[in-house]
Design a protein around this motif. Sequence first.
Motif, PDB file in Angstrom:
ATOM      1  N   PRO A  98     -26.552 -24.567  -2.992  1.00 17.30           N
ATOM      2  CA  PRO A  98     -26.751 -25.353  -4.214  1.00 17.30           C
ATOM      3  C   PRO A  98     -25.356 -25.317  -4.969  1.00 17.30           C
ATOM      4  CG  PRO A  98     -27.626 -22.804  -4.387  1.00 17.30           C
ATOM      5  CD  PRO A  98     -27.206 -23.089  -2.823  1.00 17.30           C
ATOM      6  N   CYS A  99     -25.166 -26.119  -6.032  1.00 20.28           N
ATOM      7  CA  CYS A  99     -24.086 -26.200  -6.662  1.00 20.28           C
ATOM      8  C   CYS A  99     -23.867 -24.747  -7.426  1.00 20.28           C
ATOM      9  CB  CYS A  99     -24.342 -27.596  -7.768  1.00 20.28           C
ATOM     10  SG  CYS A  99     -22.942 -27.282  -8.947  1.00 20.28           S
ATOM     11  N   ALA A 100     -24.889 -24.206  -8.098  1.00 16.79           N
ATOM     12  CA  ALA A 100     -24.740 -23.073  -8.870  1.00 16.79           C
ATOM     13  C   ALA A 100     -25.884 -22.293  -8.221  1.00 16.79           C
ATOM     14  CB  ALA A 100     -25.024 -23.276 -10.366  1.00 16.79           C
TER      15      ALA A 100
ATOM     16  N   PHE B  94     -19.553 -18.368 -10.804  1.00 14.94           N
ATOM     17  CA  PHE B  94     -18.751 -18.600 -12.091  1.00 14.94           C
ATOM     18  C   PHE B  94     -18.498 -20.113 -11.902  1.00 14.94           C
ATOM     19  CE2 PHE B  94     -18.006 -14.259 -10.881  1.00 14.94           C
ATOM     20  CZ  PHE B  94     -17.464 -13.620 -12.233  1.00 14.94           C
ATOM     21  N   LYS B  95     -19.093 -20.805 -12.759  1.00 15.94           N
ATOM     22  CA  LYS B  95     -18.984 -22.068 -12.896  1.00 15.94           C
ATOM     23  C   LYS B  95     -18.222 -23.141 -13.762  1.00 15.94           C
ATOM     24  CE  LYS B  95     -21.115 -24.761 -10.825  1.00 15.94           C
ATOM     25  NZ  LYS B  95     -20.559 -24.992  -9.244  1.00 15.94           N
ATOM     26  N   PRO B  96     -17.138 -23.960 -13.457  1.00 16.67           N
ATOM     27  CA  PRO B  96     -16.293 -24.756 -14.394  1.00 16.67           C
ATOM     28  C   PRO B  96     -17.282 -25.602 -14.693  1.00 16.67           C
ATOM     29  CG  PRO B  96     -15.965 -25.365 -12.042  1.00 16.67           C
ATOM     30  CD  PRO B  96     -17.108 -24.353 -12.029  1.00 16.67           C
TER      31      PRO B  96
ATOM     32  N   SER C  28     -20.470 -34.732  -1.902  1.00 21.70           N
ATOM     33  CA  SER C  28     -21.255 -34.585  -3.074  1.00 21.70           C
ATOM     34  C   SER C  28     -20.347 -34.724  -4.233  1.00 21.70           C
ATOM     35  CB  SER C  28     -21.645 -33.213  -3.340  1.00 21.70           C
ATOM     36  OG  SER C  28     -22.822 -33.129  -1.985  1.00 21.70           O
ATOM     37  N   HIS C  29     -19.471 -34.176  -4.473  1.00 23.76           N
ATOM     38  CA  HIS C  29     -18.583 -34.180  -5.732  1.00 23.76           C
ATOM     39  C   HIS C  29     -17.647 -35.412  -5.685  1.00 23.76           C
ATOM     40  CE1 HIS C  29     -19.495 -29.809  -6.118  1.00 23.76           C
ATOM     41  NE2 HIS C  29     -19.540 -30.314  -7.117  1.00 23.76           N
ATOM     42  N   GLY C  30     -17.615 -35.818  -4.397  1.00 22.97           N
ATOM     43  CA  GLY C  30     -16.562 -36.959  -3.994  1.00 22.97           C
ATOM     44  C   GLY C  30     -17.233 -38.484  -4.549  1.00 22.97           C
TER      45      GLY C  30
ATOM     46  N   ILE D  44     -21.770 -29.794   1.491  1.00 19.91           N
ATOM     47  CA  ILE D  44     -22.743 -30.630   0.985  1.00 19.91           C
ATOM     48  C   ILE D  44     -23.539 -29.707   0.046  1.00 19.91           C
ATOM     49  CG2 ILE D  44     -24.837 -31.866   1.189  1.00 19.91           C
ATOM     50  CD1 ILE D  44     -23.261 -32.747   4.207  1.00 19.91           C
ATOM     51  N   GLU D  45     -23.794 -30.314  -1.361  1.00 20.30           N
ATOM     52  CA  GLU D  45     -24.747 -29.485  -2.368  1.00 20.30           C
ATOM     53  C   GLU D  45     -26.300 -29.775  -1.708  1.00 20.30           C
ATOM     54  OE1 GLU D  45     -22.173 -28.689  -5.859  1.00 20.30           O
ATOM     55  OE2 GLU D  45     -23.472 -30.543  -6.218  1.00 20.30           O
ATOM     56  N   VAL D  46     -26.946 -28.651  -1.459  1.00 23.29           N
ATOM     57  CA  VAL D  46     -28.189 -28.750  -1.022  1.00 23.29           C
ATOM     58  C   VAL D  46     -29.072 -27.801  -2.025  1.00 23.29           C
ATOM     59  CG1 VAL D  46     -29.902 -28.149   0.740  1.00 23.29           C
ATOM     60  CG2 VAL D  46     -27.695 -29.205   1.435  1.00 23.29           C
TER      61      VAL D  46
ATOM     62  N   SER E  89     -27.595 -28.034 -12.179  1.00 20.95           N
ATOM     63  CA  SER E  89     -26.194 -28.674 -12.261  1.00 20.95           C
ATOM     64  C   SER E  89     -26.358 -29.645 -11.045  1.00 20.95           C
ATOM     65  CB  SER E  89     -25.144 -27.829 -12.440  1.00 20.95           C
ATOM     66  OG  SER E  89     -25.052 -26.813 -11.553  1.00 20.95           O
ATOM     67  N   ASP E  90     -25.596 -30.759 -11.178  1.00 18.94           N
ATOM     68  CA  ASP E  90     -25.336 -31.788 -10.032  1.00 18.94           C
ATOM     69  C   ASP E  90     -26.589 -31.875  -9.031  1.00 18.94           C
ATOM     70  OD1 ASP E  90     -22.836 -31.787 -10.898  1.00 18.94           O
ATOM     71  OD2 ASP E  90     -21.998 -30.526  -9.428  1.00 18.94           O
ATOM     72  N   GLY E  91     -27.666 -32.102  -9.987  1.00 12.33           N
ATOM     73  CA  GLY E  91     -28.911 -32.393  -8.912  1.00 12.33           C
ATOM     74  C   GLY E  91     -28.787 -33.853  -8.179  1.00 12.33           C
ATOM     75  N   GLU E  92     -28.452 -34.758  -9.093  1.00 16.59           N
ATOM     76  CA  GLU E  92     -27.992 -36.041  -8.561  1.00 16.59           C
ATOM     77  C   GLU E  92     -27.132 -36.376  -7.414  1.00 16.59           C
ATOM     78  OE1 GLU E  92     -25.143 -34.978 -11.315  1.00 16.59           O
ATOM     79  OE2 GLU E  92     -27.331 -34.933 -11.443  1.00 16.59           O
ATOM     80  N   GLN E  93     -26.432 -35.212  -7.197  1.00 20.49           N
ATOM     81  CA  GLN E  93     -25.512 -35.414  -5.845  1.00 20.49           C
ATOM     82  C   GLN E  93     -26.021 -34.239  -4.868  1.00 20.49           C
ATOM     83  OE1 GLN E  93     -21.778 -34.537  -8.007  1.00 20.49           O
ATOM     84  NE2 GLN E  93     -21.763 -32.616  -6.939  1.00 20.49           N
ATOM     85  N   SER E  94     -27.029 -33.674  -4.878  1.00 22.24           N
ATOM     86  CA  SER E  94     -27.786 -32.549  -3.973  1.00 22.24           C
ATOM     87  C   SER E  94     -28.776 -33.283  -3.156  1.00 22.24           C
ATOM     88  CB  SER E  94     -28.192 -31.441  -4.706  1.00 22.24           C
ATOM     89  OG  SER E  94     -27.297 -31.027  -5.734  1.00 22.24           O
TER      90      SER E  94
HETATM   91 MN    MN Z   1     -21.626 -29.146  -8.133  1.00 23.11          MN
END
Ligand code: MN
Length: 279
Positions: A41-43, A70-72, A211-213, A237-239, A248-253
Amino acid sequence: MEHAGGHIMELKRIKKNCNRKQVKAGSAIFGNGNFAVIAGPCAIEGREMLIDTAKHLKLKNTSMLRGGAFKPRTSPYSFQGLEVEGLKYMKEASELTGMPVVTEIMDPRDIDKIYPYTDMFQIGSRNMQNFALLKEVGKYDKPVLLKRGLAATIEDFLFAAEYIAVEGNSDIVLCERGIRGFDSYTRNTLDISAVPLLKELSMLPVIIDPSHGTGLRSLILPMTLAGLAAGADGVMIEVHPCPNQALSDGEQSLDFNDFDRLLEKLLEVESCFKDIRER
Ligand code: MN
Ligand code: PEP
């Protein structure tokens, strides 16, 4: 070789020589023909979601588990991560499955807090030129996953890695994660050409983060295949068990099913590009 665009001659620790470097983070191997898959996961949002994800990833022989504690975040009002509580879940997931883990460090003051819980330090895009942080992780004996800055040139990126290596730690994996472009459909522009170029200029393994790309779930598989064909040594890859509910970042997971499909495809073609990775 003097690089046309700049001062690449000044690279003393990470410059490409005959020996391409292999970086190990626990059982995960980056470089020398291996293709590593980092997923998660992202977080870290809680214990159950992380353990469920880790168990699924382990079943599929994923090389490494990722998860931010620790998320930016762009907004100070967005979820900032579970911090040490999250790291404890990460350690538990790692012990349960035997998978090594990678998590982001944002502040040199957190290094001793994070050190016991992770197999690899991740330095994120927003901190690629946080020189105090680069120097600090350079003093430790843990591998570093260094992500390309949002607006970093190839030269900026390589010098950031050099900052870490100068301090004594050259176990660095470079991660191309997209740079800011003018398109608003994608989150970033994944620079696939950075993969062979970084490998031409440095001895370090290079992976991509589609994912972030791209910011778009549907582009993860095609970009993974493009990275593979370009000689990438792995992918991150975010899963998420339920991407639509991600903090966070569900649309790219990817969900578990989509991740399984990606791995199937990867297994079909991965060996075809081994010689390109080894160059
Ligand atoms: Mn992320
Ligand atoms: C991440 O991988 O968790 C992340 C925040 O990525 P980036 O630093 O590339 O934005």
